[in-house]
Design a protein around this motif. Structure first.
Motif, PDB file in Angstrom:
ATOM      1  N   LEU A   1       6.525  10.356  11.401  1.00  0.00           N
ATOM      2  CA  LEU A   1       5.483  10.328  10.381  1.00  0.00           C
ATOM      3  C   LEU A   1       5.771   9.185   9.425  1.00  0.00           C
ATOM      4  O   LEU A   1       6.882   9.068   8.913  1.00  0.00           O
ATOM      5  CB  LEU A   1       5.442  11.646   9.614  1.00  0.00           C
ATOM      6  CG  LEU A   1       4.424  11.770   8.483  1.00  0.00           C
ATOM      7  CD1 LEU A   1       3.013  11.641   9.026  1.00  0.00           C
ATOM      8  CD2 LEU A   1       4.592  13.093   7.738  1.00  0.00           C
ATOM      9  N   VAL A   2       4.757   8.355   9.223  1.00  0.00           N
ATOM     10  CA  VAL A   2       4.839   7.294   8.222  1.00  0.00           C
ATOM     11  C   VAL A   2       3.785   7.603   7.168  1.00  0.00           C
ATOM     12  O   VAL A   2       2.629   7.840   7.499  1.00  0.00           O
ATOM     13  CB  VAL A   2       4.575   5.906   8.840  1.00  0.00           C
ATOM     14  CG1 VAL A   2       4.651   4.817   7.759  1.00  0.00           C
ATOM     15  CG2 VAL A   2       5.569   5.606   9.956  1.00  0.00           C
ATOM     16  N   MET A   3       4.182   7.635   5.920  1.00  0.00           N
ATOM     17  CA  MET A   3       3.228   7.959   4.863  1.00  0.00           C
ATOM     18  C   MET A   3       3.482   7.103   3.632  1.00  0.00           C
ATOM     19  O   MET A   3       4.619   6.687   3.365  1.00  0.00           O
ATOM     20  CB  MET A   3       3.273   9.434   4.509  1.00  0.00           C
ATOM     21  CG  MET A   3       4.592   9.943   3.998  1.00  0.00           C
ATOM     22  SD  MET A   3       4.586  11.735   3.737  1.00  0.00           S
ATOM     23  CE  MET A   3       3.499  11.917   2.320  1.00  0.00           C
ATOM     24  N   GLY A   4       2.395   6.839   2.910  1.00  0.00           N
ATOM     25  CA  GLY A   4       2.504   6.123   1.659  1.00  0.00           C
ATOM     26  C   GLY A   4       2.865   7.072   0.536  1.00  0.00           C
ATOM     27  O   GLY A   4       2.808   8.300   0.680  1.00  0.00           O
TER      28      GLY A   4
ATOM     29  N   LYS B   1      -0.663  12.886   1.054  1.00  0.00           N
ATOM     30  CA  LYS B   1      -0.246  14.277   1.232  1.00  0.00           C
ATOM     31  C   LYS B   1      -0.180  14.544   2.726  1.00  0.00           C
ATOM     32  O   LYS B   1      -1.161  14.288   3.438  1.00  0.00           O
ATOM     33  CB  LYS B   1      -1.264  15.244   0.624  1.00  0.00           C
ATOM     34  CG  LYS B   1      -1.251  15.351  -0.875  1.00  0.00           C
ATOM     35  CD  LYS B   1      -2.215  16.443  -1.313  1.00  0.00           C
ATOM     36  CE  LYS B   1      -2.265  16.546  -2.824  1.00  0.00           C
ATOM     37  NZ  LYS B   1      -3.187  17.612  -3.275  1.00  0.00           N
ATOM     38  N   LYS B   2       0.943  15.054   3.176  1.00  0.00           N
ATOM     39  CA  LYS B   2       1.106  15.376   4.586  1.00  0.00           C
ATOM     40  C   LYS B   2       1.891  16.680   4.707  1.00  0.00           C
ATOM     41  O   LYS B   2       2.492  17.158   3.735  1.00  0.00           O
ATOM     42  CB  LYS B   2       1.883  14.270   5.316  1.00  0.00           C
ATOM     43  CG  LYS B   2       1.186  12.918   5.362  1.00  0.00           C
ATOM     44  CD  LYS B   2       0.038  12.924   6.342  1.00  0.00           C
ATOM     45  CE  LYS B   2      -0.565  11.524   6.444  1.00  0.00           C
ATOM     46  NZ  LYS B   2      -1.759  11.506   7.334  1.00  0.00           N
ATOM     47  N   SER B   3       1.916  17.223   5.931  1.00  0.00           N
ATOM     48  CA  SER B   3       2.675  18.445   6.170  1.00  0.00           C
ATOM     49  C   SER B   3       3.488  18.333   7.447  1.00  0.00           C
ATOM     50  O   SER B   3       3.021  17.763   8.436  1.00  0.00           O
ATOM     51  CB  SER B   3       1.743  19.647   6.293  1.00  0.00           C
ATOM     52  OG  SER B   3       1.059  19.877   5.081  1.00  0.00           O
TER      53      SER B   3
ATOM     54  N   LEU C   1       6.775  27.754   9.936  1.00  0.00           N
ATOM     55  CA  LEU C   1       7.314  27.227   8.686  1.00  0.00           C
ATOM     56  C   LEU C   1       6.718  25.853   8.467  1.00  0.00           C
ATOM     57  O   LEU C   1       6.719  25.029   9.382  1.00  0.00           O
ATOM     58  CB  LEU C   1       8.844  27.141   8.755  1.00  0.00           C
ATOM     59  CG  LEU C   1       9.582  26.738   7.488  1.00  0.00           C
ATOM     60  CD1 LEU C   1       9.431  27.807   6.419  1.00  0.00           C
ATOM     61  CD2 LEU C   1      11.061  26.488   7.783  1.00  0.00           C
ATOM     62  N   ASN C   2       6.183  25.634   7.286  1.00  0.00           N
ATOM     63  CA  ASN C   2       5.605  24.325   6.950  1.00  0.00           C
ATOM     64  C   ASN C   2       6.364  23.702   5.789  1.00  0.00           C
ATOM     65  O   ASN C   2       6.981  24.403   4.975  1.00  0.00           O
ATOM     66  CB  ASN C   2       4.131  24.489   6.542  1.00  0.00           C
ATOM     67  CG  ASN C   2       3.272  25.052   7.649  1.00  0.00           C
ATOM     68  OD1 ASN C   2       3.447  24.728   8.812  1.00  0.00           O
ATOM     69  ND2 ASN C   2       2.327  25.916   7.281  1.00  0.00           N
ATOM     70  N   LEU C   3       6.294  22.386   5.708  1.00  0.00           N
ATOM     71  CA  LEU C   3       6.824  21.673   4.548  1.00  0.00           C
ATOM     72  C   LEU C   3       5.753  20.694   4.109  1.00  0.00           C
ATOM     73  O   LEU C   3       5.434  19.746   4.830  1.00  0.00           O
ATOM     74  CB  LEU C   3       8.121  20.943   4.889  1.00  0.00           C
ATOM     75  CG  LEU C   3       8.835  20.271   3.719  1.00  0.00           C
ATOM     76  CD1 LEU C   3       9.288  21.320   2.697  1.00  0.00           C
ATOM     77  CD2 LEU C   3      10.042  19.470   4.204  1.00  0.00           C
TER      78      LEU C   3
END
Lengths: 115, 113
Positions: free
Chosen positions: A11-14, A18-20, A74-76
């Motif tokens: 996962l690449v995010m700025g 918002k991501k999970s 389980l999520n984060l």
């Protein structure tokens, strides 16, 4: 094959995204964990859920928000992360939370890069 | 508090060599002891465990004996293979109502053909 499944693998995010991260196990385990692992270091515990209730929060910043919808999932949730949060995030489960005869089963992790 | 000290790597061996990775611990009570292995690009896998003094854990040719008198849990294998190349973590858990595994820093093993 690991019995703890994590998605996505990468996962690449700025910093404003918002991501999970998701984790799933079907071994009937009642304790689930999030760990953070930086390169060439051991995993560091973030959160522990026992019977779907949060039992340990290792002083993790609020930009990380765990959720345990049921005993198998389980999520984060991630929001407003910093580049130093880039790491491998590992999910684990165990039969119960005492650990005496209940070793951890780890997933293969999500490799997170924050840009 | 609990702590685990394991030999710093990296360790580089030729195939079929004998392997020892030292691990000593400090803990209250009677901890359970573990060796976890992390292959490149993967999560950790439990390699072996021991839950009381003098127990010997074994798996895939690896062995470790829980020595209370020396507070040690050294990992050994008689003949390593290229496929054993990985990072090895010694760990302990002293139980209680909340589970918290204490890891050593990890030892990178590289086995050359």
């Amino acid at each position: 094959d690991t019995e703890v499944t994590q998605t996505p693998k990468h996962l690449v995010m700025g910093m404003t995204n918002k991501k999970s991260l998701k984790c799933e196990q079907h071994m009937g385990h009642r304790a689930m964990y999030w760990y953070k692992q930086k390169a060439k270091k051991p995993p560091e515990l973030m959160f522990v859920y026992s019977y779907e209730k949060l039992s340990i929060n290792e002083s993790v910043p609020s930009r990380f928000s765990p959720e345990c919808p049921n005993s198998s999932l389980l999520n984060l949730h991630l929001h407003a992360l910093q580049p130093e949060d880039s790491a491998l995030y590992l999910c684990a489960s165990s039969l119960d939370a005492t650990g005496l005869n209940s070793p951890l089963h780890f997933g293969n992790g999500t490799r997170l890069t924050v840009t | 508090g609990n702590s685990v000290t394991q030999m710093e790597g990296p360790v580089t061996l030729s195939e079929e060599a004998f392997l020892t990775i030292n691990c000593t611990y400090t803990a209250t009570g009677y901890p359970s002891l573990f060796w976890y292995v992390q292959y490149p690009g993967e999560g950790l896998q439990l390699l072996l465990k021991a839950t009381k003094a003098d127990d010997k854990g074994s798996n895939k040719g690896f062995e470790a004996t829980y020595r209370k008198e020396t507070t040690s849990f050294h990992l050994e294998k008689g003949s390593v293979q290229v496929s054993d190349s990985a990072v090895y973590f010694c760990a302990l858990n002293s139980g209680g109502s909340n589970y918290k595994l204490t890891f050593g820093k990890g030892t990178l093993l590289t086995v050359n053909p």
